[in-house]
Design an enzyme around this catalytic site. Structure first.
Site, PDB file in Angstrom:
ATOM      1  N   ASP A  83      27.748  22.250  74.928  1.00  0.00           N
ATOM      2  CA  ASP A  83      28.013  22.539  73.588  1.00  0.00           C
ATOM      3  C   ASP A  83      28.428  21.319  72.800  1.00  0.00           C
ATOM      4  OD1 ASP A  83      28.912  24.319  71.643  1.00  0.00           O
ATOM      5  OD2 ASP A  83      30.901  24.211  71.979  1.00  0.00           O
ATOM      6  N   ASN A  91      28.001  21.033  59.683  1.00  0.00           N
ATOM      7  CA  ASN A  91      27.566  22.069  58.606  1.00  0.00           C
ATOM      8  C   ASN A  91      28.267  22.033  57.366  1.00  0.00           C
ATOM      9  OD1 ASN A  91      25.247  22.903  60.219  1.00  0.00           O
ATOM     10  ND2 ASN A  91      26.324  24.563  61.316  1.00  0.00           N
ATOM     11  N   HIS A  96      23.877  22.690  55.815  1.00  0.00           N
ATOM     12  CA  HIS A  96      23.226  23.303  57.238  1.00  0.00           C
ATOM     13  C   HIS A  96      21.868  22.718  57.228  1.00  0.00           C
ATOM     14  CE1 HIS A  96      26.285  26.619  56.541  1.00  0.00           C
ATOM     15  NE2 HIS A  96      25.910  27.002  57.788  1.00  0.00           N
ATOM     16  N   GLU A 126      25.061  25.980  68.670  1.00  0.00           N
ATOM     17  CA  GLU A 126      25.083  24.695  69.014  1.00  0.00           C
ATOM     18  C   GLU A 126      25.141  24.474  70.510  1.00  0.00           C
ATOM     19  OE1 GLU A 126      29.344  25.412  67.682  1.00  0.00           O
ATOM     20  OE2 GLU A 126      27.246  25.988  67.223  1.00  0.00           O
TER      21      GLU A 126
END
Length: 235
Positions: A83, A91, A96, A126
């Protein structure tokens, strides 16, 4: 073979410019076009459209296949759940587009840092999953540390700005004698990923490897069976 079939075809009415043969050639070309289109669509169905690495559907199929291989060969199978740390901030801070570019960059960075028989997939958002065939827990943990370091040391640039990225890793191994299924396998690796995030992120967590490293190497005949086709990342 195709040339031989074409040679034995003759016009039923003896014409040199036979419409039947012309129609057969047309259908043959149409078949080849459809086959190429089918292969293209099949490849896309296995790929994440953003990053170009394998998608969640391919992860499910591959994990089941590799677990069966482990039960058959006795080679351990490792899974790493990954992760990206604090990815929402990217973001929120840069937009984004920066986030999408970062995901593509990370995918390419890790894809180029693993073995050809390893299977890197985008789990979602992610999160990533790396399947390591014929790999002991100790070697999988070393791989996770190497990928963590590669990411932490590399600088991702977007619009002239450097964005530092790190990731957390959870590692689990499946042996031929284990009884849990693919879903449980992922859950176990995900538990260690959560532990890594709880400990402050940018680290690797796993269970203590109490076994030996024997039998973790890929034999030549097994290596041939483990090779998979990689879908190249565009951009």
């Amino acid at each position: 073979m195709e040339q031989h079939c074409k040679d034995v075809i003759s016009c039923p009415v003896g014409k040199t410019d036979c419409p039947l043969i012309a129609e057969i050639e047309r259908l043959k070309e149409q078949y080849e076009h459809l086959k190429k289109e089918y292969d293209r669509v099949a490849a896309l169905s296995q790929c994440d459209p953003l990053t170009g690495i394998f998608n969640f559907q391919y992860l499910q199929v591959s994990l089941e296949r590799e677990m069966e291989r482990t039960r058959r060969t006795g080679f351990p199978l490792a899974v790493i759940m990954i992760d990206l740390d604090y990815f929402k901030k990217i973001n929120d801070t840069y937009g984004h587009q920066a986030g999408n570019a970062a995901l593509r960059w990370v995918s390419r960075l890790w894809r180029d840092s693993i073995r050809v028989n390893d299977i890197l997939c985008r789990y979602g958002g992610e999160e990533f999953t790396l399947i390591l065939p014929a790999t002991s827990l100790r070697k999988a943990v070393l791989t996770a540390h190497r990928l963590r370091t590669i990411l932490a040391d590399a600088g991702f640039e977007f619009d002239g700005r450097e964005i530092r990225l790190t990731a957390s890793f959870g590692v689990e191994v499946y042996k031929a004698t284990d009884k849990f299924d693919a879903d449980e396998f992922i859950k176990r690796a995900d538990k260690y990923l959560l532990e890594a995030k709880t400990k402050g992120r940018n680290c690797v967590c796993s269970q203590q490897d109490e076994g030996t490293d024997a039998g973790s190497e890929v034999l030549p005949e097994e290596r041939a069976a483990l090779f998979i086709t990689r879908w190249q990342i565009s951009g």
